[in-house]
Scaffold this motif. Structure first.
Motif, PDB file in Angstrom:
ATOM      1  N   ILE A 100      19.289   5.568  -2.210  1.00  0.00           N
ATOM      2  CA  ILE A 100      19.957   4.444  -2.756  1.00  0.00           C
ATOM      3  C   ILE A 100      18.980   3.227  -2.660  1.00  0.00           C
ATOM      4  O   ILE A 100      18.975   2.601  -3.492  1.00  0.00           O
ATOM      5  N   VAL A 101      18.107   3.272  -1.533  1.00  0.00           N
ATOM      6  CA  VAL A 101      17.168   2.345  -1.208  1.00  0.00           C
ATOM      7  C   VAL A 101      16.198   2.482  -2.240  1.00  0.00           C
ATOM      8  O   VAL A 101      15.714   1.216  -2.940  1.00  0.00           O
ATOM      9  N   ASN A 102      15.778   3.564  -2.596  1.00  0.00           N
ATOM     10  CA  ASN A 102      14.504   3.702  -3.650  1.00  0.00           C
ATOM     11  C   ASN A 102      15.234   3.356  -4.887  1.00  0.00           C
ATOM     12  O   ASN A 102      14.259   2.696  -5.817  1.00  0.00           O
ATOM     13  N   ILE A 103      16.333   3.780  -5.355  1.00  0.00           N
ATOM     14  CA  ILE A 103      16.870   3.317  -6.695  1.00  0.00           C
ATOM     15  C   ILE A 103      17.028   1.738  -6.871  1.00  0.00           C
ATOM     16  O   ILE A 103      16.762   1.253  -7.769  1.00  0.00           O
ATOM     17  N   GLY A 104      17.550   1.143  -5.775  1.00  0.00           N
ATOM     18  CA  GLY A 104      17.631  -0.302  -5.750  1.00  0.00           C
ATOM     19  C   GLY A 104      16.196  -1.188  -5.751  1.00  0.00           C
ATOM     20  O   GLY A 104      16.085  -1.792  -6.647  1.00  0.00           O
ATOM     21  N   ILE A 105      15.219  -0.383  -5.430  1.00  0.00           N
ATOM     22  CA  ILE A 105      13.745  -1.300  -5.384  1.00  0.00           C
ATOM     23  C   ILE A 105      13.339  -0.754  -6.881  1.00  0.00           C
ATOM     24  O   ILE A 105      12.925  -1.771  -7.486  1.00  0.00           O
ATOM     25  N   PHE A 106      13.531   0.417  -7.271  1.00  0.00           N
ATOM     26  CA  PHE A 106      13.003   0.845  -8.634  1.00  0.00           C
ATOM     27  C   PHE A 106      13.626   0.260  -9.725  1.00  0.00           C
ATOM     28  O   PHE A 106      12.940  -0.386 -10.671  1.00  0.00           O
ATOM     29  N   ALA A 107      14.922   0.081  -9.640  1.00  0.00           N
ATOM     30  CA  ALA A 107      15.931  -0.429 -10.785  1.00  0.00           C
ATOM     31  C   ALA A 107      15.570  -1.806 -10.654  1.00  0.00           C
ATOM     32  O   ALA A 107      15.412  -2.476 -11.855  1.00  0.00           O
ATOM     33  N   SER A 108      15.394  -2.480  -9.767  1.00  0.00           N
ATOM     34  CA  SER A 108      15.354  -3.935  -9.751  1.00  0.00           C
ATOM     35  C   SER A 108      13.885  -4.525 -10.315  1.00  0.00           C
ATOM     36  O   SER A 108      14.016  -5.311 -11.443  1.00  0.00           O
ATOM     37  N   LEU A 109      13.087  -3.944  -9.618  1.00  0.00           N
ATOM     38  CA  LEU A 109      11.604  -4.121 -10.272  1.00  0.00           C
ATOM     39  C   LEU A 109      11.184  -3.801 -11.737  1.00  0.00           C
ATOM     40  O   LEU A 109      11.092  -4.420 -12.722  1.00  0.00           O
ATOM     41  N   TYR A 110      11.963  -2.487 -12.204  1.00  0.00           N
ATOM     42  CA  TYR A 110      12.074  -2.155 -13.140  1.00  0.00           C
ATOM     43  C   TYR A 110      12.471  -3.001 -14.512  1.00  0.00           C
ATOM     44  O   TYR A 110      12.045  -3.165 -15.403  1.00  0.00           O
ATOM     45  N   ILE A 111      13.900  -3.346 -14.203  1.00  0.00           N
ATOM     46  CA  ILE A 111      14.487  -4.046 -15.065  1.00  0.00           C
ATOM     47  C   ILE A 111      13.770  -5.345 -15.269  1.00  0.00           C
ATOM     48  O   ILE A 111      13.624  -5.895 -16.252  1.00  0.00           O
ATOM     49  N   VAL A 112      13.637  -6.050 -14.105  1.00  0.00           N
ATOM     50  CA  VAL A 112      12.989  -7.547 -14.354  1.00  0.00           C
ATOM     51  C   VAL A 112      11.670  -7.537 -14.990  1.00  0.00           C
ATOM     52  O   VAL A 112      11.216  -8.231 -15.880  1.00  0.00           O
ATOM     53  N   ILE A 113      10.722  -6.653 -14.629  1.00  0.00           N
ATOM     54  CA  ILE A 113       9.262  -6.576 -15.146  1.00  0.00           C
ATOM     55  C   ILE A 113       9.399  -5.999 -16.433  1.00  0.00           C
ATOM     56  O   ILE A 113       9.092  -6.816 -17.468  1.00  0.00           O
ATOM     57  N   CYS A 114      10.202  -5.285 -16.944  1.00  0.00           N
ATOM     58  CA  CYS A 114      10.436  -4.794 -18.324  1.00  0.00           C
ATOM     59  C   CYS A 114      10.915  -5.957 -19.339  1.00  0.00           C
ATOM     60  O   CYS A 114      10.279  -6.045 -20.580  1.00  0.00           O
ATOM     61  N   THR A 115      11.891  -6.455 -18.698  1.00  0.00           N
ATOM     62  CA  THR A 115      12.641  -7.496 -19.570  1.00  0.00           C
ATOM     63  C   THR A 115      11.560  -8.679 -19.800  1.00  0.00           C
ATOM     64  O   THR A 115      11.403  -9.293 -20.828  1.00  0.00           O
ATOM     65  N   ALA A 116      10.857  -9.016 -18.621  1.00  0.00           N
ATOM     66  CA  ALA A 116       9.872 -10.173 -18.772  1.00  0.00           C
ATOM     67  C   ALA A 116       8.679  -9.937 -19.594  1.00  0.00           C
ATOM     68  O   ALA A 116       8.272 -10.810 -20.475  1.00  0.00           O
ATOM     69  N   LEU A 117       7.940  -8.604 -19.617  1.00  0.00           N
ATOM     70  CA  LEU A 117       7.165  -8.232 -20.280  1.00  0.00           C
ATOM     71  C   LEU A 117       7.406  -8.212 -21.756  1.00  0.00           C
ATOM     72  O   LEU A 117       6.670  -8.424 -22.668  1.00  0.00           O
ATOM     73  N   GLY A 118       8.604  -7.487 -21.868  1.00  0.00           N
ATOM     74  CA  GLY A 118       9.060  -7.332 -23.269  1.00  0.00           C
ATOM     75  C   GLY A 118       9.456  -8.593 -23.943  1.00  0.00           C
ATOM     76  O   GLY A 118       8.939  -8.658 -25.157  1.00  0.00           O
ATOM     77  N   LEU A 119       9.935  -9.563 -23.347  1.00  0.00           N
ATOM     78  CA  LEU A 119       9.892 -10.810 -23.987  1.00  0.00           C
ATOM     79  C   LEU A 119       8.488 -11.602 -24.122  1.00  0.00           C
ATOM     80  O   LEU A 119       8.511 -12.169 -25.665  1.00  0.00           O
TER      81      LEU A 119
END
Length: 297
Positions: free
Chosen positions: A75-94
């Motif tokens: 649960i902790v790992n998915i929280g770290i992974f999902a939050s960074l993955y979504i934020v970085i992908c969104t910012a970089l894609g934009l």
């Protein structure tokens, strides 16, 4: 009279033909997707071990699940992974979308380059990044051969940093796809609105902050839903890149579910973890679908 009856029959056949053609695929989907989902929910309330056991044990599997340390790590790992993955992908894609939207030369070449990683499977991506990040044969080894003997990059072997290697690989694969969604949104904005804002003296920064980015709300929402879904079911990338290790450092709910169902022969607990993952995805998808349907109506 006969021609009228023939026309009526032809109309009925035309109405029913698509339904008849789609009926087999609909039945298969209903059985092998939604039927198995319901079966998994049922198994989560049974005492199933290596094989299904239809003895109802209530919420016992869920109680055991939340008492397991491995599940808390996941649960902790998915929280770290999902939050960074979504934020970085969104910012970089934009940022990539805004860059390509400037009508630069070579856009036709750059766009496929950014999109190419999405054409690969997560297994291929994980394997490639595993080789690249391996200290013995990858980046660290090459840099030391080139003369930087003090260079060290051992994140994939480090318990505290291994989770971030999965973020790097996932962002590399998916950011181009997010870029494509934002680029489609940017190309759909009426140029007259932008020209009017420029005439009123709006700077480029104000133009994007006050007009362009707010108008990309559907693209932001779509990217969030898609990235959240990919993050929650991130099994193949983790297995190919780290195998859930070192130790349990990169354990995810998807890898936890597989190991407890098929390796540790705890089918009931594995089914309970799968149901929690399903409920998490549903909590994201249902409001999105509701908003989309409400907007169309």
């Amino acid at each position: 009279m006969a021609s009228s009856a023939e026309a009526d029959l032809r109309t009925r056949i035309q109405d029913w033909l698509p339904k008849i053609v789609l009926a087999p695929s609909f039945a298969v989907t209903l059985l092998f997707v939604y039927g198995f989902i319901l079966f998994t929910v049922f198994l989560s309330f049974t005492g199933s071990k290596m094989l299904p056991n239809y003895t109802i044990v209530g919420w016992e599997n869920y109680r055991k699940l939340w008492a397991l340390e491995n599940w808390h790590i996941a649960i902790v790992n998915i929280g770290i992974f999902a939050s960074l993955y979504i934020v970085i992908c969104t910012a970089l894609g934009l940022m990539l979308a805004i860059f390509l939207d400037q009508k630069i030369r070579g856009e036709g070449v750059l766009r496929p380059i950014y999109l190419y990683p999405m054409a690969l499977s997560f297994i291929v991506t994980g394997t490639a990044w595993k080789w690249f990040l391996d200290p013995g044969i990858g980046l660290e080894h090459v840099m030391q051969l080139w003369g930087w003997e003090s260079f060290s990059f051992t994140w994939i072997k480090d318990n505290n940093m291994a989770i971030y290697t999965i973020v790097i690989a996932a962002v590399w694969q998916t950011s181009g796809f997010v870029m494509a969604m934002f680029l489609a949104g940017l190309r759909g904005i009426d140029n007259e609105i932008l020209k009017a804002a420029q005439i009123d003296g709006a700077s480029s920064f104000q133009l994007y902050r006050r007009i362009v980015i707010p108008m990309l709300r559907p693209a932001f929402l779509s990217s969030f839903v898609i990235l959240s879904h990919l993050a929650i079911k991130s099994y193949d990338l983790v297995i190919a890149l780290t195998g859930g290790g070192p130790g349990r450092a990169t354990e995810m709910p998807a890898t936890f579910m597989y190991s407890y169902t098929f390796t540790r022969n705890q089918m009931g607990i594995g089914a309970a973890s799968a149901v929690i993952m399903l409920m998490t995805i549903a909590a994201i998808m249902v409001p999105y679908l509701y908003a989309e349907l409400k907007e169309k109506s």
